[in-house]
Scaffold this motif. Structure first.
Motif, PDB file in Angstrom:
ATOM      1  N   UNK A 312      36.013  46.596  24.015  1.00  0.00           N
ATOM      2  CA  UNK A 312      37.173  45.721  24.191  1.00  0.00           C
ATOM      3  C   UNK A 312      37.875  46.001  25.519  1.00  0.00           C
ATOM      4  N   UNK A 313      38.001  47.283  25.848  1.00  0.00           N
ATOM      5  CA  UNK A 313      38.662  47.647  27.108  1.00  0.00           C
ATOM      6  C   UNK A 313      37.828  47.173  28.297  1.00  0.00           C
ATOM      7  N   UNK A 314      36.517  47.354  28.217  1.00  0.00           N
ATOM      8  CA  UNK A 314      35.632  46.906  29.308  1.00  0.00           C
ATOM      9  C   UNK A 314      35.750  45.400  29.518  1.00  0.00           C
ATOM     10  N   UNK A 315      35.819  44.656  28.409  1.00  0.00           N
ATOM     11  CA  UNK A 315      35.925  43.206  28.508  1.00  0.00           C
ATOM     12  C   UNK A 315      37.228  42.802  29.193  1.00  0.00           C
ATOM     13  N   UNK A 355      34.771  48.044  39.001  1.00  0.00           N
ATOM     14  CA  UNK A 355      33.358  48.411  38.918  1.00  0.00           C
ATOM     15  C   UNK A 355      32.961  48.742  37.479  1.00  0.00           C
ATOM     16  N   UNK A 356      33.895  49.350  36.727  1.00  0.00           N
ATOM     17  CA  UNK A 356      33.612  49.666  35.323  1.00  0.00           C
ATOM     18  C   UNK A 356      33.369  48.381  34.534  1.00  0.00           C
ATOM     19  N   UNK A 361      29.193  44.829  32.047  1.00  0.00           N
ATOM     20  CA  UNK A 361      28.490  43.552  31.867  1.00  0.00           C
ATOM     21  C   UNK A 361      27.025  43.704  32.200  1.00  0.00           C
ATOM     22  N   UNK A 362      26.727  44.488  33.261  1.00  0.00           N
ATOM     23  CA  UNK A 362      25.322  44.653  33.690  1.00  0.00           C
ATOM     24  C   UNK A 362      24.482  45.379  32.662  1.00  0.00           C
ATOM     25  N   UNK A 363      25.067  46.366  31.980  1.00  0.00           N
ATOM     26  CA  UNK A 363      24.289  47.137  31.009  1.00  0.00           C
ATOM     27  C   UNK A 363      24.357  46.528  29.607  1.00  0.00           C
TER      28      UNK A 363
END
Length: 368
Positions: A312-315, A355-356, A361-363
């Motif tokens: 959720x935090x990454x999103x 970048x995080x 998203x990339x992984x």
């Protein structure tokens, strides 16, 4: 000889002032003695071991006298025997012997119990009559209140709640009237119930569960790390309620039997007696409930949902939100949010927040 002392709980505050021997009360004890004016304290033992011993002696002997001989038989001082006899008189377990000016005879415990309980039952009936009277008189004002409201206005089914007292009152009344199901959405960080009202909210929910009402509550995942929330959850789950947690929640609301709803956000608190609106909120609840994770407050912290929190935090990072906004959306403190962001960046070997989000998203942690 063992000299017994009267237990402290059996001695009335102030001692025995007002008792001057055995010439004033039915030949022996004055009626204005403190023991005879005050009902037994409900929080203490009514009959202690020594009181029972004196009562048993009276049963065996047929009566009891306050003499040094009787005191010696019971391993008591004469003064202590006097106190215990007065206690038994107060409990109606002894009465003066009509055939012996200095004796006391035992009374049937059922008779004594009835004599003690009768005034209490009278007080209970009085209180019930008072409650009925209050309800009757205030209900008589309902027609006046109804006349003052616009009958043809559909909004009359929606009542603004002006302050915290009205919110609590609306919640209490709706909970009392609830018969089948109560569903509640409780995002953290919304001040719709302060600390002093926590016990009130818990009592409402427990009373509903006790009546057989199905109670379901939605919290944000962050509630798992909040001691106050966990204590509440543990109590209601233990009583039979169900709790789930999820990442994001709308403003708080409670729906009762699909007919009435309370939106207790103090910024715009409302009580709605409108089945259409209540059903709509109920459908919102069911959708979120289907995505939630069951929780019973036995797990510590974010156990079992740690990956969900980081996702959720990454999103939200990928959407460019600030730490403060992310914390507010997830119902956690900014400090806790930054700890999670730092851990996410370490896991992704990222040197910046942006970048995080990109690497997440990339992984495949989040959808690109």
């Amino acid at each position: 000889m063992t000299i017994h002392q009267l237990p402290e709980a059996s001695i009335p505050s102030g001692g025995f002032d007002g008792f001057d021997g055995f010439d004033g009360f039915d030949h022996h004890v004055r009626r204005d003695h403190p023991y005879l004016r005050v009902a037994p304290d409900p929080d203490r033992t009514v009959v202690c071991e020594l009181t029972e011993a004196v009562y048993q002696y009276a049963l065996r002997a047929g009566s009891v006298r306050i003499t040094d001989t009787v005191a010696a038989d019971l391993n008591l001082t004469e003064y202590l025997l006097e106190d215990l006899v007065k206690r038994l008189l107060d409990l109606h377990l002894l009465r003066p012997d009509t055939g012996d000016a200095h004796g006391f005879v035992p009374v049937d415990p059922d008779v004594a119990s009835a004599a003690l309980i009768s005034p209490l039952e009278g007080e209970i009936h009085h209180r019930r009559d008072l409650i009925t009277n209050i309800r009757t008189q205030l209900s008589g004002l309902l027609p006046l209140y109804a006349q003052s409201r616009p009958v043809s206005d559909p909004a009359s089914e929606i009542r603004p709640l002006r302050d915290r007292a009205e919110v609590r009152g609306a919640l209490a009344m709706a909970t009392t009237g609830c018969r089948e199901e109560l569903v509640s959405v409780r995002p953290r960080g919304v001040d719709w119930e302060d600390t002093t009202a926590d016990d009130e909210a818990l009592a409402r929910d427990l009373s509903a569960v006790d009546r057989g009402v199905r109670v379901r509550v939605l919290y944000q995942h962050s509630a798992r790390a909040d001691l106050r929330s966990r204590a509440y959850i543990k109590r209601i789950v233990g009583a039979g309620a169900q709790v789930r947690t999820t990442d994001l929640l709308p403003s708080p609301f409670v729906v009762f039997d699909g007919k009435c709803a309370v939106v207790p956000d103090l910024a715009d608190a409302l009580e709605m007696h409108n089945p259409v609106l209540a059903t709509l909120l109920g459908q919102v609840f069911e959708y979120i409930w289907s995505t939630g994770q069951p929780y019973n407050a036995t797990e510590a912290g974010y156990e079992g949902i740690d990956d969900i929190i980081l996702r959720d935090i990454a999103k939200l990072l990928a959407e460019g939100m600030t730490d403060e906004t992310i914390a507010r959306r997830l119902g956690m403190s900014v400090r806790a949010c930054r700890r999670h962001i730092a851990r996410l960046m370490r896991n992704l070997n990222a040197i910046s927040r942006f970048q995080a989000g990109t690497r997440a998203a990339n992984v495949g942690i989040i959808s690109a």
